[in-house]
Design a protein around this motif. Structure first.
Motif, mmCIF file in Angstrom:
data_model
loop_
_atom_site.group_PDB
_atom_site.id
_atom_site.type_symbol
_atom_site.label_atom_id
_atom_site.label_comp_id
_atom_site.label_asym_id
_atom_site.label_seq_id
_atom_site.Cartn_x
_atom_site.Cartn_y
_atom_site.Cartn_z
ATOM 1 N N VAL A 79 0.860 -1.177 0.000
ATOM 2 C CA VAL A 79 0.000 0.000 0.000
ATOM 3 C C VAL A 79 0.900 1.231 0.000
ATOM 4 C CG1 VAL A 79 -0.219 0.064 2.527
ATOM 5 C CG2 VAL A 79 -1.972 1.134 1.105
ATOM 6 N N TYR A 80 0.450 2.262 -0.696
ATOM 7 C CA TYR A 80 1.249 3.476 -0.847
ATOM 8 C C TYR A 80 0.499 4.688 -0.311
ATOM 9 C CZ TYR A 80 3.512 0.476 -4.323
ATOM 10 O OH TYR A 80 4.136 -0.566 -4.962
ATOM 11 N N LEU A 81 1.258 5.696 0.059
ATOM 12 C CA LEU A 81 0.684 6.984 0.391
ATOM 13 C C LEU A 81 1.497 8.048 -0.340
ATOM 14 C CD1 LEU A 81 -1.516 8.398 2.094
ATOM 15 C CD2 LEU A 81 0.269 8.837 3.802
ATOM 16 N N GLN A 82 0.914 8.594 -1.399
ATOM 17 C CA GLN A 82 1.546 9.672 -2.137
ATOM 18 C C GLN A 82 1.164 10.987 -1.471
ATOM 19 O OE1 GLN A 82 3.681 9.643 -4.885
ATOM 20 N NE2 GLN A 82 3.830 11.848 -4.489
ATOM 21 N N MET A 83 2.171 11.737 -1.060
ATOM 22 C CA MET A 83 1.936 12.977 -0.327
ATOM 23 C C MET A 83 2.487 14.139 -1.137
ATOM 24 S SD MET A 83 2.857 11.705 3.545
ATOM 25 C CE MET A 83 4.582 11.480 3.185
ATOM 26 N N ASN A 84 1.627 15.038 -1.537
ATOM 27 C CA ASN A 84 2.010 16.224 -2.301
ATOM 28 C C ASN A 84 1.712 17.485 -1.503
ATOM 29 O OD1 ASN A 84 2.651 14.514 -4.495
ATOM 30 N ND2 ASN A 84 0.554 14.658 -5.287
ATOM 31 N N SER A 85 2.306 18.585 -1.933
ATOM 32 C CA SER A 85 2.082 19.885 -1.280
ATOM 33 C C SER A 85 2.252 19.775 0.232
ATOM 34 C CB SER A 85 0.677 20.407 -1.616
ATOM 35 O OG SER A 85 0.522 20.540 -3.011
ATOM 36 N N LEU A 86 3.332 19.163 0.631
ATOM 37 C CA LEU A 86 3.553 18.910 2.057
ATOM 38 C C LEU A 86 3.733 20.205 2.845
ATOM 39 C CD1 LEU A 86 5.770 15.753 1.702
ATOM 40 C CD2 LEU A 86 3.707 15.901 3.106
#
Length: 123
Positions: A79-86
């Motif tokens: 499972v992945y968690l793509q995190m943008n605009s941190l």
């Protein structure tokens, strides 16, 4: 119980992106709802996102909607968690969780947890 191992945590600048991964040691990965939680220093652990076995209708905390994306690859038990605009407030230890009960997307009462991976958002 499922063994979970997270990876991908790092130091990143505000506005940057990061992808977390979590590998599950189980032969029945598709039986599990997968989730991500986080815990910042001095704060309680909080729900971030969850995804059902087929990957439809993921759930997100309001604080990350529109910036984070949860996904899963059942062929890789991952499972992945793509995190943008941190943002600096995203700084926390991120934990992967698993449970066979579909109701955990409401209760947050996952039965298996990983050790966590540190995400630090700072300039």
């Amino acid at each position: 119980q499922v063994q979970l191992v997270e990876s991908g945590g790092s130091l990143v600048q505000p506005g940057g992106s990061l992808r977390l991964s979590c590998i599950a040691s189980t032969r029945t990965f598709t039986n599990y709802v997968m989730g991500w939680f986080r815990q910042a220093p001095g704060k309680k652990r909080e729900f971030v996102a969850a995804i059902s076995w087929e990957g439809y209708s993921p759930y997100y905390a309001d604080a990350v909607k529109g910036r984070f994306t949860i996904s899963r690859d059942n062929s890789k038990n991952t499972v992945y968690l793509q995190m943008n605009s941190l943002k600096p407030e995203d700084t926390a230890v991120y934990y992967c969780a698993a449970d066979p009960d579909p109701g955990v997307v409401v209760t947050g009462d996952f039965g298996s947890w990983g050790q966590g991976t540190q995400v630090t958002v700072s300039s």
